[in-house]
Enzyme design. Structure first.
Site, PDB file in Angstrom:
ATOM      1  N   ASP A  54      -4.699 -12.861   3.242  1.00 37.85           N
ATOM      2  CA  ASP A  54      -5.916 -12.379   3.874  1.00 37.85           C
ATOM      3  C   ASP A  54      -7.170 -12.646   3.046  1.00 37.85           C
ATOM      4  OD1 ASP A  54      -4.807 -10.574   2.127  1.00 37.85           O
ATOM      5  OD2 ASP A  54      -4.734  -8.894   3.534  1.00 37.85           O
TER       6      ASP A  54
ATOM      7  N   ASP B 129      -2.922 -10.575  -2.650  1.00 40.97           N
ATOM      8  CA  ASP B 129      -3.446 -10.108  -1.360  1.00 40.97           C
ATOM      9  C   ASP B 129      -4.920  -9.728  -1.555  1.00 40.97           C
ATOM     10  OD1 ASP B 129      -2.212  -8.807   1.421  1.00 40.97           O
ATOM     11  OD2 ASP B 129      -3.965  -7.712   0.688  1.00 40.97           O
TER      12      ASP B 129
ATOM     13  N   HIS C 125      -6.424  -7.234  -0.551  1.00 42.84           N
ATOM     14  CA  HIS C 125      -6.541  -5.788  -0.803  1.00 42.84           C
ATOM     15  C   HIS C 125      -5.801  -5.421  -2.080  1.00 42.84           C
ATOM     16  CE1 HIS C 125      -6.773  -6.278   3.662  1.00 42.84           C
ATOM     17  NE2 HIS C 125      -7.796  -5.460   3.499  1.00 42.84           N
TER      18      HIS C 125
ATOM     19  N   HIS D 115       0.817  -1.231   0.000  1.00 48.05           N
ATOM     20  CA  HIS D 115       0.000   0.000   0.000  1.00 48.05           C
ATOM     21  C   HIS D 115       0.847   1.276   0.000  1.00 48.05           C
ATOM     22  CE1 HIS D 115      -3.641  -2.257   0.428  1.00 48.05           C
ATOM     23  NE2 HIS D 115      -3.313  -2.752   1.613  1.00 48.05           N
TER      24      HIS D 115
END
Ligand code: ZN
Length: 341
Positions: free
Chosen positions: A248, A161, A163, A125
């Site tokens: 995740d 991931d 996200h 991120h």
């Protein structure tokens, strides 16, 4: 056949503590290190990470960002709403980025065929000029920039991931030398990663996004990989493959709402390894990103390492639910000008 895999670790990366109750807890890496030390996987060797140089980090991050991180060295601070540091956090972030540089050097010099950077804080991120979503430096982006500095011209980054890897996309959005493939829950944090985000300028077509609705399972992910990632990679012919390996999307994860199993992750890893063996002389590195259920994380990381060392993946059937099929359809439409899918 057993293949050699290097695992990049450092005890200081277990000391980064973003605060009591934070999902990105020191226990994540402690659990992994303990598991891999107590029940070692044959074919693996540990490598102690060394910190990245400022020069390596500055290929991705702006000077004032590096300065901002430096100011947090040795102390607790809150860098944004969900990104905090403890005494050892900045050291840990330099070690994570340093491990990223090391794995690239080891892959390119032929010291190892595959590697797994088992690091914290995560990185995908973090953008050129800001920390975000538990991430200080963008480890995988620093690693890709290291490979670029060594003359590699076609790097594939796969981000599985749950996200969207906004930071990595941001770093290479206009860059045709790094193809970033992302699959993630959407709508979800951080809000980016729509199909229509395909890259800009010379980088058009070198960003491939496959946003997925919540509830997707192994078969959906495998089908997305089979029908979008594989044909893109077959045309692109990457010289090196890097994976933002977050876990995740695991069914047990408290943040993500996906249903991927450790066997599913083993299959995703197997597909990427197969691409590396076909196009990249086997050169593949995984980078730990998210994954907040300790049991799901440990099982998934071990399954992936076993695949890297030569174990045959489970080979679950790639069959999608409605949401998975729709995502593939949208990705095909968005990427039609650039790739034949
Ligand atoms: Zn994540």
């Amino acid at each position: 056949m057993t293949l050699d895999t290097r695992l990049y670790i450092h005890p200081t990366m277990t000391l980064h503590d973003p605060g009591h109750g934070h999902p990105e807890s020191p226990q994540r890496l402690k659990t992994l290190y303990q598991s891999l030390e107590e029940s070692p996987i044959s074919g693996t060797a540990f490598v102690q990470a060394t910190p990245a140089s400022k020069e390596a980090i500055a290929r991705i991050h702006q000077e004032h960002h590096i300065q901002h991180i430096e100011e947090a060295r040795g102390r607790q601070s809150s860098l944004d709403a969900d990104t905090s540091t403890s005494e050892k956090s900045v050291e840990a972030a330099y070690l994570a980025a340093g491990a990223g540089v090391q794995v690239i050097d080891d892959l390119l010099s032929g010291q190892t065929k595959t590697g797994f950077v088992l690091s914290r804080p995560p990185g995908h991120h973090a953008e050129a000029d800001r920390v975000m979503g538990f991430c200080l430096f963008n480890t995988i982006a620093v690693a890709a920039a290291q490979a670029r500095s060594k003359g590699i011209e076609r790097i594939l980054i796969v981000d599985w991931d749950v996200h969207h890897g906004n930071g990595t996309q941001h770093s290479f959005y206009e860059d045709p030398y790094v193809l970033v493939f992302n699959t993630h829950q959407f709508p979800f944090y951080p809000g980016t990663g729509r199909h229509s985000e395909v890259g800009g300028g010379d980088g058009r077509g070198f960003t491939v996004n496959c946003p997925l609705p919540a509830g997707m399972a192994d078969g959906d992910y495998l089908k997305v990989f089979e029908e979008v990632l594989v044909p893109v990679a077959e045309s692109y012919k990457p010289q090196l493959i890097l994976v933002s390996a977050g876990f995740d999307a695991h069914i047990r994860d408290p943040l993500g709402a996906m249903n991927v199993s450790e066997d599913g992750y083993a299959d995703l890893c197997g597909m990427v390894l197969n691409l590396a063996q076909r196009f990249s002389d086997g050169r593949l590195a995984l980078f730990l990103e998210g994954g907040y259920d300790l049991q799901g994380l440990e099982k998934s990381v071990r399954s992936c390492i076993q695949v890297l060392t030569g174990k045959t993946p489970p080979q679950i059937k790639a069959s999608a639910q409605k949401g998975g099929d729709k995502a593939i359809e949208f990705a095909r439409a968005a990427q039609a000008p650039y790739w034949s899918l």
